[in-house]
Design a protein around this motif. Structure first.
Motif, short mmCIF file in Angstrom:
data_model
loop_
_atom_site.label_atom_id
_atom_site.label_comp_id
_atom_site.label_asym_id
_atom_site.label_seq_id
_atom_site.Cartn_x
_atom_site.Cartn_y
_atom_site.Cartn_z
N VAL A 16 0.84 -1.20 0.00
CA VAL A 16 0.00 0.00 0.00
C VAL A 16 0.88 1.25 0.00
CG1 VAL A 16 -1.71 1.28 1.34
CG2 VAL A 16 -1.84 -1.21 1.21
N TRP A 18 -0.67 4.49 -0.10
CA TRP A 18 -1.42 5.46 0.70
C TRP A 18 -2.76 4.85 1.09
CZ3 TRP A 18 -6.22 7.10 -0.86
CH2 TRP A 18 -6.56 6.90 -2.19
N THR A 19 -3.34 5.39 2.15
CA THR A 19 -4.67 4.97 2.57
C THR A 19 -5.37 6.16 3.22
OG1 THR A 19 -5.94 3.30 3.78
CG2 THR A 19 -3.96 4.14 4.85
N LEU A 21 -8.92 7.27 5.63
CA LEU A 21 -10.06 6.89 6.45
C LEU A 21 -10.89 8.15 6.67
CD1 LEU A 21 -8.17 4.76 9.10
CD2 LEU A 21 -9.43 3.93 7.12
N GLN A 32 0.32 8.52 3.86
CA GLN A 32 1.12 8.17 2.69
C GLN A 32 2.39 7.50 3.16
OE1 GLN A 32 1.15 12.19 0.94
NE2 GLN A 32 0.10 11.27 -0.80
N TYR A 33 2.75 6.41 2.51
CA TYR A 33 3.91 5.63 2.91
C TYR A 33 5.07 5.88 1.95
CZ TYR A 33 6.85 1.60 3.88
OH TYR A 33 7.90 0.79 4.22
N VAL A 62 -1.32 -2.81 5.46
CA VAL A 62 -2.35 -2.00 6.12
C VAL A 62 -3.58 -2.84 6.41
CG1 VAL A 62 -3.89 -0.01 5.88
CG2 VAL A 62 -1.56 0.11 5.00
N SER A 63 -4.15 -2.63 7.58
CA SER A 63 -5.39 -3.28 7.97
C SER A 63 -6.21 -2.27 8.78
CB SER A 63 -5.11 -4.52 8.82
OG SER A 63 -6.31 -5.13 9.22
N ALA A 64 -7.49 -2.20 8.53
CA ALA A 64 -8.37 -1.30 9.30
C ALA A 64 -9.62 -2.08 9.70
CB ALA A 64 -8.75 -0.08 8.46
#
Length: 88
Positions: A16, A18-19, A21, A32-33, A62-64
């Motif tokens: 990942v 970027w993510t 929420l 952003q990674y 990533v986990s949400a």
């Protein structure tokens, strides 16, 4: 949360970059990674050395979830998971 018979942790997503929420009001968080690590190398059958990350990946894992791992572990049925105002 996938409605399995017994609730549990769901998997994550690998590589990942970027993510984001966001809540119902539109407030959110963008992550952003980036990494200065070298790209993953090939594992060597000669040396037996594995690379530090899975081959061909450069991003993060990533986990949400709406529930903590403990809440999912403790629940035996979906109705035992927190609902509505009890959610973080």
């Amino acid at each position: 949360q996938v409605p399995y018979m017994v609730p549990g942790e769901c998997g994550g997503v690998a590589d990942v970059k970027w993510t984001a929420l966001q809540d119902d009001a539109g407030r959110g968080l963008l992550v952003q990674y980036s990494s200065l690590d070298l790209p993953a190398g090939k594992e060597s059958l000669v040396t037996g050395q594995a690379s530090t990350r899975p081959a061909a990946t450069a991003g993060a894992q990533v986990s949400a979830a709406r529930y903590t791992p403990w809440e999912a572990h403790r629940a035996q049925h979906e109705h035992e998971l927190p609902k509505g105002e009890d959610l973080p």
